[in-house]
Design a protein around this motif. Structure first.
Motif, mmCIF file in Angstrom:
data_model
loop_
_atom_site.group_PDB
_atom_site.id
_atom_site.type_symbol
_atom_site.label_atom_id
_atom_site.label_comp_id
_atom_site.label_asym_id
_atom_site.label_seq_id
_atom_site.Cartn_x
_atom_site.Cartn_y
_atom_site.Cartn_z
ATOM 1 N N ILE A 32 1.043 -1.169 -0.043
ATOM 2 C CA ILE A 32 0.108 -0.105 -0.031
ATOM 3 C C ILE A 32 0.968 1.138 -0.066
ATOM 4 O O ILE A 32 1.516 1.597 1.039
ATOM 5 N N PRO A 33 1.270 1.779 -1.286
ATOM 6 C CA PRO A 33 2.120 3.006 -1.248
ATOM 7 C C PRO A 33 1.235 4.101 -0.670
ATOM 8 O O PRO A 33 0.020 4.564 -0.629
ATOM 9 N N PRO A 34 2.169 4.930 0.111
ATOM 10 C CA PRO A 34 1.631 6.136 0.868
ATOM 11 C C PRO A 34 1.696 7.592 0.005
ATOM 12 O O PRO A 34 2.070 8.362 0.393
ATOM 13 N N PHE A 35 1.667 7.121 -1.361
ATOM 14 C CA PHE A 35 1.543 8.214 -2.067
ATOM 15 C C PHE A 35 0.702 7.944 -3.500
ATOM 16 O O PHE A 35 0.496 6.799 -3.671
ATOM 17 N N ASP A 36 0.387 9.160 -4.193
ATOM 18 C CA ASP A 36 -0.418 9.001 -5.265
ATOM 19 C C ASP A 36 0.342 8.544 -6.459
ATOM 20 O O ASP A 36 1.591 8.813 -6.666
ATOM 21 N N LEU A 37 -0.404 8.057 -7.507
ATOM 22 C CA LEU A 37 0.492 7.506 -8.811
ATOM 23 C C LEU A 37 -0.290 8.200 -9.875
ATOM 24 O O LEU A 37 -1.559 8.215 -9.875
ATOM 25 N N LEU A 84 10.366 7.486 -0.958
ATOM 26 C CA LEU A 84 11.784 6.644 -0.559
ATOM 27 C C LEU A 84 11.653 5.808 0.569
ATOM 28 O O LEU A 84 12.155 4.930 0.534
ATOM 29 N N ARG A 85 10.745 6.257 1.373
ATOM 30 C CA ARG A 85 10.667 5.273 2.482
ATOM 31 C C ARG A 85 9.930 4.036 1.987
ATOM 32 O O ARG A 85 10.219 3.040 2.644
ATOM 33 N N TYR A 86 9.030 4.206 1.009
ATOM 34 C CA TYR A 86 8.379 2.888 0.453
ATOM 35 C C TYR A 86 9.245 2.010 -0.002
ATOM 36 O O TYR A 86 9.521 0.880 0.251
ATOM 37 N N VAL A 87 10.097 2.586 -0.819
ATOM 38 C CA VAL A 87 11.200 1.712 -1.378
ATOM 39 C C VAL A 87 12.118 1.255 -0.394
ATOM 40 O O VAL A 87 12.484 -0.029 -0.461
ATOM 41 N N GLU A 88 12.506 1.942 0.424
ATOM 42 C CA GLU A 88 13.408 1.324 1.748
ATOM 43 C C GLU A 88 12.812 0.131 2.262
ATOM 44 O O GLU A 88 13.241 -0.956 2.666
ATOM 45 N N GLU A 89 11.446 0.342 2.532
ATOM 46 C CA GLU A 89 10.699 -0.591 3.424
ATOM 47 C C GLU A 89 10.532 -1.930 2.521
ATOM 48 O O GLU A 89 10.091 -2.844 3.219
#
Length: 92
Positions: A32-37, A84-89
């Motif tokens: 679940i990405p915390p950003f809009d696409l 960036l946080r999503y990618v790291e996680e």
């Protein structure tokens, strides 16, 4: 047609917020990405909202993007830190 301004990896269309192009390969299924696409749907026009933040990226979503031959989605640069946080996680 809106003109596109490029500054490094940031893209901006006349009057729109700045965007960054991100590879679809960086999106992980069942997250679940915390950003809009955003998707660019017509030539050089500004991207349009495809999925709001906090909606799951399912196999169906990834399949639809692949079927439509999208290799990238767009991210508003104001959400860079969330990406960036999503990618790291979600590093494999």
């Amino acid at each position: 047609m809106d003109s596109v301004m490029r500054q490094g990896s940031t893209l901006a269309w006349g009057g729109s917020m700045p965007f960054r192009r991100i590879p679809i390969a960086s999106l992980r299924q069942d997250t679940i990405p915390p950003f809009d696409l955003y998707l660019q749907t017509v030539g050089e026009q500004a991207p349009v909202l495809y999925r709001e933040k906090n909606l799951p990226v399912t196999a169906s979503v990834l399949s639809t993007l692949a079927d439509q031959r999208h290799e990238y989605v767009f991210l508003a640069t104001s959400q860079d830190s969330e990406y960036l946080r999503y990618v790291e996680e979600n590093l494999d």
